[in-house]
Design an enzyme around this catalytic site. Structure first.
Site, mmCIF file in Angstrom:
data_model
loop_
_atom_site.group_PDB
_atom_site.id
_atom_site.type_symbol
_atom_site.label_atom_id
_atom_site.label_comp_id
_atom_site.label_asym_id
_atom_site.label_seq_id
_atom_site.Cartn_x
_atom_site.Cartn_y
_atom_site.Cartn_z
ATOM 1 N N ASN A 61 45.621 31.066 54.816
ATOM 2 C CA ASN A 61 44.217 31.163 54.239
ATOM 3 C C ASN A 61 43.677 31.910 55.209
ATOM 4 O O ASN A 61 43.479 31.759 56.416
ATOM 5 C CB ASN A 61 43.986 30.034 53.623
ATOM 6 C CG ASN A 61 43.527 28.916 54.726
ATOM 7 O OD1 ASN A 61 44.178 28.656 55.706
ATOM 8 N ND2 ASN A 61 42.455 28.294 54.693
ATOM 9 N N GLU A 63 39.229 32.830 55.732
ATOM 10 C CA GLU A 63 38.107 32.709 55.255
ATOM 11 C C GLU A 63 37.039 33.628 55.903
ATOM 12 O O GLU A 63 37.388 34.419 56.927
ATOM 13 C CB GLU A 63 37.333 31.219 55.824
ATOM 14 C CG GLU A 63 38.244 30.147 55.154
ATOM 15 C CD GLU A 63 37.653 28.804 55.476
ATOM 16 O OE1 GLU A 63 38.073 27.737 54.879
ATOM 17 O OE2 GLU A 63 36.899 28.810 56.677
ATOM 18 N N CYS A 72 43.724 33.266 50.166
ATOM 19 C CA CYS A 72 44.349 31.694 50.041
ATOM 20 C C CYS A 72 45.592 32.385 50.423
ATOM 21 O O CYS A 72 46.081 33.363 50.672
ATOM 22 C CB CYS A 72 44.598 31.504 48.553
ATOM 23 S SG CYS A 72 42.978 30.638 47.718
ATOM 24 N N GLU A 74 48.612 31.304 49.600
ATOM 25 C CA GLU A 74 49.734 31.668 48.586
ATOM 26 C C GLU A 74 49.522 33.124 48.060
ATOM 27 O O GLU A 74 50.585 33.734 48.075
ATOM 28 C CB GLU A 74 49.399 30.684 47.361
ATOM 29 C CG GLU A 74 49.414 29.228 47.479
ATOM 30 C CD GLU A 74 48.244 28.830 47.746
ATOM 31 O OE1 GLU A 74 47.452 29.262 48.623
ATOM 32 O OE2 GLU A 74 48.003 27.590 47.041
ATOM 33 N N CYS A 112 44.891 26.862 44.039
ATOM 34 C CA CYS A 112 43.855 26.912 42.976
ATOM 35 C C CYS A 112 44.071 27.684 41.865
ATOM 36 O O CYS A 112 45.326 28.396 41.735
ATOM 37 C CB CYS A 112 42.746 27.880 43.844
ATOM 38 S SG CYS A 112 43.046 29.392 44.252
ATOM 39 N N CYS A 115 45.257 31.350 42.467
ATOM 40 C CA CYS A 115 46.650 31.335 43.049
ATOM 41 C C CYS A 115 47.594 31.301 41.816
ATOM 42 O O CYS A 115 48.669 31.725 41.634
ATOM 43 C CB CYS A 115 46.989 30.418 44.089
ATOM 44 S SG CYS A 115 46.126 31.413 45.531
#
Length: 159
Positions: A61, A63, A72, A74, A112, A115
């Site tokens: 991930n 940010e 993310c 994934e 999430c 994803c």
């Protein structure tokens, strides 16, 4: 009125119960948490995907102060694979996360919604299930398909 019951099948393994290739995939996802740029949440997520040809690609991930442009782990791994090996099916993904104290989460962390939608698209694109391994120190959830945790999904056949 009609009621529908939707159930999910999730197997829970200890790391030492996993086959060697699954353990290796989870280990790589755990290592990928070190590549996370999570200066705001201090929540580091790593993912490792396996392609049908055996290649493995990691993601982490990343940010940003403008949260909507975050990525993310994934999707980071899935999109990298799609860019480098667009014709190679994705067959498995392992996901691991460390909390703000730097410890791996005790319970597995679930992908999430964004994803999950990306994983639905992967299953549709390659016409095969995507096996998911979610790591937690108390156990690893093994899920045969994203549809098992997202049964009411939005797919292209609804367009």
């Amino acid at each position: 009125m009609e009621q529908k019951l939707i159930e999910s099948k999730i197997q829970v393994y200890q790391m030492d119960e996993l086959c060697v290739s699954d353990r290796q995939l989870v280990d790589k996802a755990m290592l990928a948490t070190n590549n996370s740029y999570s200066k705001y949440s201090k929540f580091s997520v790593g993912a490792c995907i396996r392609l049908k040809n055996g290649l493995e690609i990691i993601g982490a991930n990343h940010e940003n102060a403008a949260y909507p442009v975050c990525m993310c782990a994934e999707r980071s791994a899935l999109f990298a694979a799609g860019a480098q090996y667009p014709d190679e099916p994705v067959v498995a993904i392992a996901i691991a996360a460390r909390n703000s104290t730097g410890e791996f989460t005790t319970e597995p962390v679930s992908p999430c919604g964004s994803c999950r939608q990306a994983m639905i698209e992967i299953e549709q694109r390659y016409h095969q299930a995507l096996r998911i391994l979610l790591y937690g120190t108390k156990g690893v959830y093994v899920i045969d398909s994203i549809r098992d945790i997202m049964p009411l999904s939005f797919t292209d056949d609804q367009l």
